[in-house]
Design an enzyme around this catalytic site. Structure first.
Site, mmCIF file in Angstrom:
data_model
loop_
_atom_site.group_PDB
_atom_site.id
_atom_site.type_symbol
_atom_site.label_atom_id
_atom_site.label_comp_id
_atom_site.label_asym_id
_atom_site.label_seq_id
_atom_site.Cartn_x
_atom_site.Cartn_y
_atom_site.Cartn_z
ATOM 1 N N TYR B 166 2.819 0.141 5.195
ATOM 2 C CA TYR B 166 2.213 -0.027 6.505
ATOM 3 C C TYR B 166 2.507 1.145 7.440
ATOM 4 O O TYR B 166 1.595 1.758 7.978
ATOM 5 C CB TYR B 166 2.694 -1.350 7.106
ATOM 6 C CG TYR B 166 1.669 -2.029 7.966
ATOM 7 C CD1 TYR B 166 2.037 -2.992 8.892
ATOM 8 C CD2 TYR B 166 0.327 -1.707 7.876
ATOM 9 C CE1 TYR B 166 1.105 -3.609 9.685
ATOM 10 C CE2 TYR B 166 -0.610 -2.316 8.662
ATOM 11 C CZ TYR B 166 -0.214 -3.271 9.573
ATOM 12 O OH TYR B 166 -1.133 -3.889 10.351
ATOM 13 N N GLU B 173 -3.043 7.659 9.426
ATOM 14 C CA GLU B 173 -4.222 7.427 10.269
ATOM 15 C C GLU B 173 -4.085 8.156 11.598
ATOM 16 O O GLU B 173 -5.013 8.836 12.052
ATOM 17 C CB GLU B 173 -4.404 5.925 10.511
ATOM 18 C CG GLU B 173 -4.816 5.155 9.258
ATOM 19 C CD GLU B 173 -4.740 3.643 9.442
ATOM 20 O OE1 GLU B 173 -4.914 3.176 10.587
ATOM 21 O OE2 GLU B 173 -4.505 2.944 8.444
#
Lengths: 303, 244
Positions: B166, B173
């Site tokens: 995660y 990102e």
């Protein structure tokens, strides 16, 4: 908050003159608690933990309980009155729009501070927008009769963000120095204004008609019907014409300003009002067996 | 009396609704199994593609191009999952699923695809790897769950790998969006300026910055939600240990 103290009462009601025992506990009493933070509006008393709240008017003897009744208490959270919410929601857009209209500093480039738009439609739009919210404020104070007194406190933050945010977004573009007036000019603006005014009058007529359905202080519910006022004849086709007219007003305003953010606001409002109208329509159908079958929730024959 | 009447009718309705909600029918289950198997296979293809390209080139650089098409296809395909929730064959929230899927689709198309210059960034490899491993585990988890034969290893992997994947994905990102910023500002990509006849403006550069900022409140919430889920789902193992 401390838990409400459970206090057991044995209540007997005597006739004041004869002193005969009447034995009826004929109102659901609010829970007796010492902490004043547990005010009545945030208390929900119900027969089933997940069921609907009992109303103030409910009579103990008519409820499906035996000689011993168990009620469930639920805290609805901090409450705020509908009137307060409406006044706050509607004053915001009124003031915010004017800030943009008068081009208060720090919004547009400094050379435009306190200037006015050269397009007359911008002035017209300001008048319409302001009129709309002044009308809403006056209706809140003098026309509407609310069946629920309060709503959860967090609603005011959610609602104000919606109304104030959209008002700022729309007002920014309409009052912008680089604003472009409608393509079809005066013709478009004139038609838009007629639609807007027609729907404002219509919306007001519906609010008056709904108010007159219900005598002051009562919470009776009746089917609304067309009155002598032609603007209410739409009740023949629609359950919630107040929303229909509201949609019409904003379509008029969109046409008048030819502004995409206004179109978005109209769309979002339409979606929300449709949800409300469908809910209201459904509860009318459930409550009244003789409800006119021709009516649609918000758009005649369509929705 | 009206309270009682509505009480009983609600209870009856609740029973019927409960029976209806017992799970997807046989046809829906078959469809979902096929869907999840296909998605698992798709992300395996991407994984294999990455490994092969790395071995062939000998470097991490520019691996995006070797898996660009399957990545776009399978990540976009995940939009079907929103439909599954809306129709009711999957018991998740439409809003939550929609949000998760659309954020992935946004990064795939509106950032990586749209701004060519970032495609050779290492940050792209970072999030693609994180997504690939996560999705392979997630879709096989669903497949086995639907068939009622969930190996503990898969369950463990699903609720453990995220701890590293995660943050890894989020880092990739954010770095990718950050890398795209100067090109978006220079070219005015997806931006609309005044004046125009719709009296509307949109600055994609500012929008991307706001997206990056939104990670700050959102990421911890999702992360700690998964950690709490992990304790709930895997927690009993530690309890048994304590008993001994």
């Amino acid at each position: 908050l401390s838990s409400p103290a459970v206090v057991f009462f044995e209540v007997e009601i005597l006739d004041a003159k004869t002193k005969d025992k009447l034995c009826f506990l004929d109102k659901i009493c609010f829970l007796f608690v010492s902490d004043p933070q547990w005010y009545p509006a945030r208390q929900s008393i119900r027969l089933d933990p997940k069921g609907k709240s009992l109303k103030d008017e409910d009579v103990l003897q008519h409820l499906p309980v035996g000689t011993t009744a168990t009620f469930y208490f639920r805290d609805l959270g901090a409450q705020i009155s509908w009137v307060t919410v409406f006044l706050t929601e509607y004053t915001g857009p009124l003031v915010i729009y004017l800030l943009f209209y008068f081009r208060v500093p720090f919004i547009y480039p400094p050379k435009y501070d306190f200037t006015t738009s050269k397009h007359w439609v911008v002035h017209l739009a300001c008048m319409c927008h302001s009129f709309h919210y002044v009308k809403r404020l006056l209706e809140t104070l003098f026309v509407h009769r609310f069946s629920h007194g309060t709503m959860p406190l967090r609603n005011i933050f959610k609602n104000c963000t919606y109304y104030w945010g959209f008002a700022a977004w729309m007002a920014y573009y309409i009052n912008h120095p680089l604003y472009t007036p409608p393509i079809y000019g005066e013709q478009q603006i004139r038609i838009a204004l007629i639609i807007f005014l027609f729907c404002q009058i219509g919306n007001f007529s519906i609010h008056i008609a709904l108010r007159n359905l219900r005598p002051p202080g009562s919470k009776t519910r009746k089917i609304p019907y067309p009155t002598k006022n032609p603007f209410t004849w739409i009740f023949l086709l629609v359950s919630c014409p107040n929303y229909t007219y509201e949609l019409g007003s904003w379509l008029g305003f969109t046409l008048m300003t030819q502004c995409l953010p206004v179109a978005f606001f109209t769309l979002v409002g339409f979606i929300q009002m449709t949800v409300w109208a469908k809910g209201k329509h459904r509860s009318y159908l459930k409550e009244f067996r003789d409800y006119p079958p021709l009516r649609s929730p918000i758009l005649p024959f369509i929705l | 009396m009206s309270a009682a009447a509505s009480g009983t009718s609600k209870a009856a309705h609740g029973d019927v609704a409960a029976k209806r909600k017992k799970g997807p029918g046989a046809l829906a289950t078959a469809y979902l199994v096929i869907y999840n198997v296909v998605m698992t296979a798709g992300w395996l293809v991407i994984a294999v593609g990455l490994v092969r390209a790395y071995l062939a080139r000998g470097s991490y650089h520019g691996l995006y191009y070797s898996i660009e098409k399957p990545l776009k296809f399978f990540q976009t395909g995940a939009v079907l999952e929103i439909l599954h929730c809306a129709v009711g064959i999957v018991p998740s929230s439409v809003v939550l699923t929609g949000f998760q899927v659309m954020s992935r689709v946004f990064l795939t198309w509106a950032v990586t695809h749209s701004v060519r210059e970032v495609q050779s960034e290492d940050s792209v490899l970072l999030f693609v790897t994180a997504w690939t491993v996560t999705e392979i585990i997630r879709y096989s988890f669903y497949t086995f769950s639907l068939l009622n034969h969930l190996p503990y290893l898969i369950k463990w992997a699903r609720y453990t790998f995220f701890i590293v994947l995660y943050p890894m994905g989020v880092t990739g990102e954010l770095l990718t969006i950050y890398a795209a910023l100067p090109y978006v500002q220079k070219t005015g990509l997806y931006s609309v300026t005044l004046p125009n006849k719709y009296n509307f403006s949109f600055d994609y550069y500012t929008f991307l910055i706001l997206i990056m900022i939104s990670y700050i409140p959102l990421f911890p919430q999702l992360y700690f939600h998964m950690i709490r889920q992990r304790k709930k789902v895997l927690g009993h193992i530690e309890d048994y240990g304590k008993v001994e």
